[in-house]
Design a protein around this motif. Structure first.
Motif, PDB file in Angstrom:
ATOM      1  N   TYR A 151       0.832  -1.199   0.000  1.00  0.00           N
ATOM      2  CA  TYR A 151       0.000   0.000   0.000  1.00  0.00           C
ATOM      3  C   TYR A 151       0.868   1.250   0.000  1.00  0.00           C
ATOM      4  CZ  TYR A 151      -3.312  -3.476   1.773  1.00  0.00           C
ATOM      5  OH  TYR A 151      -4.072  -4.598   1.947  1.00  0.00           O
ATOM      6  N   ASP A 152       0.275   2.369  -0.419  1.00  0.00           N
ATOM      7  CA  ASP A 152       0.976   3.646  -0.321  1.00  0.00           C
ATOM      8  C   ASP A 152      -0.037   4.772  -0.160  1.00  0.00           C
ATOM      9  OD1 ASP A 152       0.652   5.229  -3.057  1.00  0.00           O
ATOM     10  OD2 ASP A 152       1.050   3.146  -3.636  1.00  0.00           O
ATOM     11  N   SER A 153       0.477   5.923   0.226  1.00  0.00           N
ATOM     12  CA  SER A 153      -0.346   7.144   0.315  1.00  0.00           C
ATOM     13  C   SER A 153       0.418   8.259  -0.407  1.00  0.00           C
ATOM     14  CB  SER A 153      -0.638   7.501   1.771  1.00  0.00           C
ATOM     15  OG  SER A 153       0.546   7.626   2.519  1.00  0.00           O
ATOM     16  N   ASN A 158      -3.739  11.432   1.789  1.00  0.00           N
ATOM     17  CA  ASN A 158      -4.658  11.063   2.877  1.00  0.00           C
ATOM     18  C   ASN A 158      -5.565   9.902   2.483  1.00  0.00           C
ATOM     19  OD1 ASN A 158      -3.790  12.851   4.863  1.00  0.00           O
ATOM     20  ND2 ASN A 158      -4.906  14.513   3.903  1.00  0.00           N
ATOM     21  N   ALA A 159      -4.954   8.923   1.876  1.00  0.00           N
ATOM     22  CA  ALA A 159      -5.696   7.752   1.412  1.00  0.00           C
ATOM     23  C   ALA A 159      -4.783   6.543   1.421  1.00  0.00           C
ATOM     24  CB  ALA A 159      -6.232   8.001   0.013  1.00  0.00           C
ATOM     25  N   ILE A 160      -5.404   5.382   1.265  1.00  0.00           N
ATOM     26  CA  ILE A 160      -4.658   4.140   1.124  1.00  0.00           C
ATOM     27  C   ILE A 160      -4.859   3.665  -0.308  1.00  0.00           C
ATOM     28  CG2 ILE A 160      -4.431   1.748   1.882  1.00  0.00           C
ATOM     29  CD1 ILE A 160      -5.511   2.671   4.626  1.00  0.00           C
ATOM     30  N   ILE A 161      -3.758   3.501  -1.015  1.00  0.00           N
ATOM     31  CA  ILE A 161      -3.795   3.048  -2.402  1.00  0.00           C
ATOM     32  C   ILE A 161      -3.141   1.680  -2.470  1.00  0.00           C
ATOM     33  CG2 ILE A 161      -3.006   3.517  -4.764  1.00  0.00           C
ATOM     34  CD1 ILE A 161      -2.991   6.524  -3.918  1.00  0.00           C
ATOM     35  N   HIS A 162      -3.816   0.745  -3.133  1.00  0.00           N
ATOM     36  CA  HIS A 162      -3.227  -0.570  -3.367  1.00  0.00           C
ATOM     37  C   HIS A 162      -2.205  -0.375  -4.475  1.00  0.00           C
ATOM     38  CE1 HIS A 162      -3.161  -4.782  -4.915  1.00  0.00           C
ATOM     39  NE2 HIS A 162      -3.095  -4.996  -3.616  1.00  0.00           N
ATOM     40  N   THR A 163      -0.936  -0.491  -4.139  1.00  0.00           N
ATOM     41  CA  THR A 163       0.161  -0.110  -5.028  1.00  0.00           C
ATOM     42  C   THR A 163       0.161  -0.875  -6.348  1.00  0.00           C
ATOM     43  OG1 THR A 163       1.477   0.464  -3.088  1.00  0.00           O
ATOM     44  CG2 THR A 163       2.671   0.201  -5.149  1.00  0.00           C
ATOM     45  N   ALA A 164      -0.014  -2.186  -6.327  1.00  0.00           N
ATOM     46  CA  ALA A 164       0.077  -3.007  -7.541  1.00  0.00           C
ATOM     47  C   ALA A 164      -0.991  -2.669  -8.569  1.00  0.00           C
ATOM     48  CB  ALA A 164       0.010  -4.484  -7.182  1.00  0.00           C
ATOM     49  N   THR A 165      -2.187  -2.284  -8.098  1.00  0.00           N
ATOM     50  CA  THR A 165      -3.300  -2.032  -9.030  1.00  0.00           C
ATOM     51  C   THR A 165      -3.618  -0.554  -9.193  1.00  0.00           C
ATOM     52  OG1 THR A 165      -4.918  -2.231  -7.242  1.00  0.00           O
ATOM     53  CG2 THR A 165      -4.359  -4.249  -8.474  1.00  0.00           C
ATOM     54  N   ASN A 166      -2.977   0.292  -8.387  1.00  0.00           N
ATOM     55  CA  ASN A 166      -3.290   1.734  -8.375  1.00  0.00           C
ATOM     56  C   ASN A 166      -4.759   2.019  -8.060  1.00  0.00           C
ATOM     57  OD1 ASN A 166      -0.726   2.862  -8.852  1.00  0.00           O
ATOM     58  ND2 ASN A 166      -0.884   2.228 -10.990  1.00  0.00           N
ATOM     59  N   VAL A 167      -5.357   1.164  -7.253  1.00  0.00           N
ATOM     60  CA  VAL A 167      -6.759   1.324  -6.869  1.00  0.00           C
ATOM     61  C   VAL A 167      -6.821   1.991  -5.490  1.00  0.00           C
ATOM     62  CG1 VAL A 167      -8.858   0.064  -6.217  1.00  0.00           C
ATOM     63  CG2 VAL A 167      -7.553  -0.627  -8.248  1.00  0.00           C
ATOM     64  N   LEU A 168      -7.666   3.008  -5.378  1.00  0.00           N
ATOM     65  CA  LEU A 168      -7.904   3.663  -4.102  1.00  0.00           C
ATOM     66  C   LEU A 168      -8.621   2.697  -3.183  1.00  0.00           C
ATOM     67  CD1 LEU A 168      -7.830   6.282  -2.411  1.00  0.00           C
ATOM     68  CD2 LEU A 168     -10.058   6.835  -3.389  1.00  0.00           C
ATOM     69  N   TRP A 169      -7.980   2.381  -2.066  1.00  0.00           N
ATOM     70  CA  TRP A 169      -8.514   1.385  -1.111  1.00  0.00           C
ATOM     71  C   TRP A 169      -9.458   2.078  -0.121  1.00  0.00           C
ATOM     72  CZ3 TRP A 169      -7.077  -3.396  -2.516  1.00  0.00           C
ATOM     73  CH2 TRP A 169      -7.334  -4.446  -1.654  1.00  0.00           C
ATOM     74  N   MET A 170      -9.034   3.188   0.424  1.00  0.00           N
ATOM     75  CA  MET A 170      -9.887   4.000   1.286  1.00  0.00           C
ATOM     76  C   MET A 170      -9.248   5.359   1.487  1.00  0.00           C
ATOM     77  SD  MET A 170      -9.392   1.909   4.883  1.00  0.00           S
ATOM     78  CE  MET A 170      -9.591   0.318   4.097  1.00  0.00           C
ATOM     79  N   GLY A 171     -10.080   6.355   1.796  1.00  0.00           N
ATOM     80  CA  GLY A 171      -9.575   7.706   1.970  1.00  0.00           C
ATOM     81  C   GLY A 171     -10.194   8.375   3.177  1.00  0.00           C
ATOM     82  N   SER A 172      -9.718   9.596   3.460  1.00  0.00           N
ATOM     83  CA  SER A 172     -10.257  10.356   4.583  1.00  0.00           C
ATOM     84  C   SER A 172     -10.886  11.624   4.062  1.00  0.00           C
ATOM     85  CB  SER A 172      -9.154  10.679   5.595  1.00  0.00           C
ATOM     86  OG  SER A 172      -8.256  11.623   5.077  1.00  0.00           O
ATOM     87  N   ASN A 173     -11.524  12.360   4.972  1.00  0.00           N
ATOM     88  CA  ASN A 173     -12.218  13.598   4.615  1.00  0.00           C
ATOM     89  C   ASN A 173     -11.275  14.618   4.046  1.00  0.00           C
ATOM     90  OD1 ASN A 173     -14.468  12.414   5.704  1.00  0.00           O
ATOM     91  ND2 ASN A 173     -14.228  13.388   7.685  1.00  0.00           N
TER      92      ASN A 173
END
Length: 173
Positions: A151-153, A158-173
């Motif tokens: 994962y990366d941000s 201010n979010a969690i990105i699944h690094t391999a797929t570049n998919v936003l996993w979850m974010g904050s306000n």
């Protein structure tokens, strides 16, 4: 029962399910060295609980503190490798949590309903995250520690990105 403080004796290795369930007067818990597991629901609905002292031997922290509304800071020991499902669900005063490097799994809903939680850093060792922050209305900062391979941000998003797929996993306000 008007139990205010519990200092558990040495020699125990686990705290089983429902051990202090709904002990609403309990304010402080000291868990001794040697305990490796705090099982689910061990301290659920201990509404007055303010202070938890974890041992350095703790390895797994299951969904043990549901509804502990007065706990505002948790320092998880370096020995913990997993934070279980709903571990701190509805700990509405929880504003500070320290997740040590070595935690590889943070399970579903671990911080669900922690409405006072403002920021969190996910360690580089974490390889499994599942819907952590539902109902965390005050969360404004999510940081993935540099060096995490899953994962990366990036760009301080201010979010969690699944690094391999570049998919936003979850974010904050």
């Amino acid at each position: 029962v008007n139990l205010k403080k519990v200092s558990l004796p040495s020699g125990i290795t686990a705290i089983e399910k429902h051990c202090f369930f709904e002990c609403s007067s309990l304010k402080e818990v000291v868990i001794p060295e040697g305990v490796t597991l705090i099982d689910s629901s061990s301290f659920d609905d201990c509404e007055s609980l303010e202070s938890i002292s974890f041992p350095s031997t703790l390895q797994s922290l299951q969904g043990a503190f549901y509804g502990c509304k007065k706990v505002n800071e948790v320092i998880i020991p370096e020995s913990v490798t997993a934070i279980g499902r709903f571990a701190f669900e509805f700990c509405s005063s929880l504003a500070n949590i320290n997740i040590p490097n070595g935690v590889t799994v943070i399970n579903h809903g671990a911080f669900f309903g922690c409405t006072s939680l403002k920021s969190i850093t996910i360690p580089k060792s974490t390889t499994w995250i599942s819907q952590l922050f539902l109902g965390c209305d005050s969360l404004i900062s999510i940081v993935i520690e540099e060096g995490n391979t899953k994962y990366d941000s990036r760009d301080n998003c201010n979010a969690i990105i699944h690094t391999a797929t570049n998919v936003l996993w979850m974010g904050s306000n």
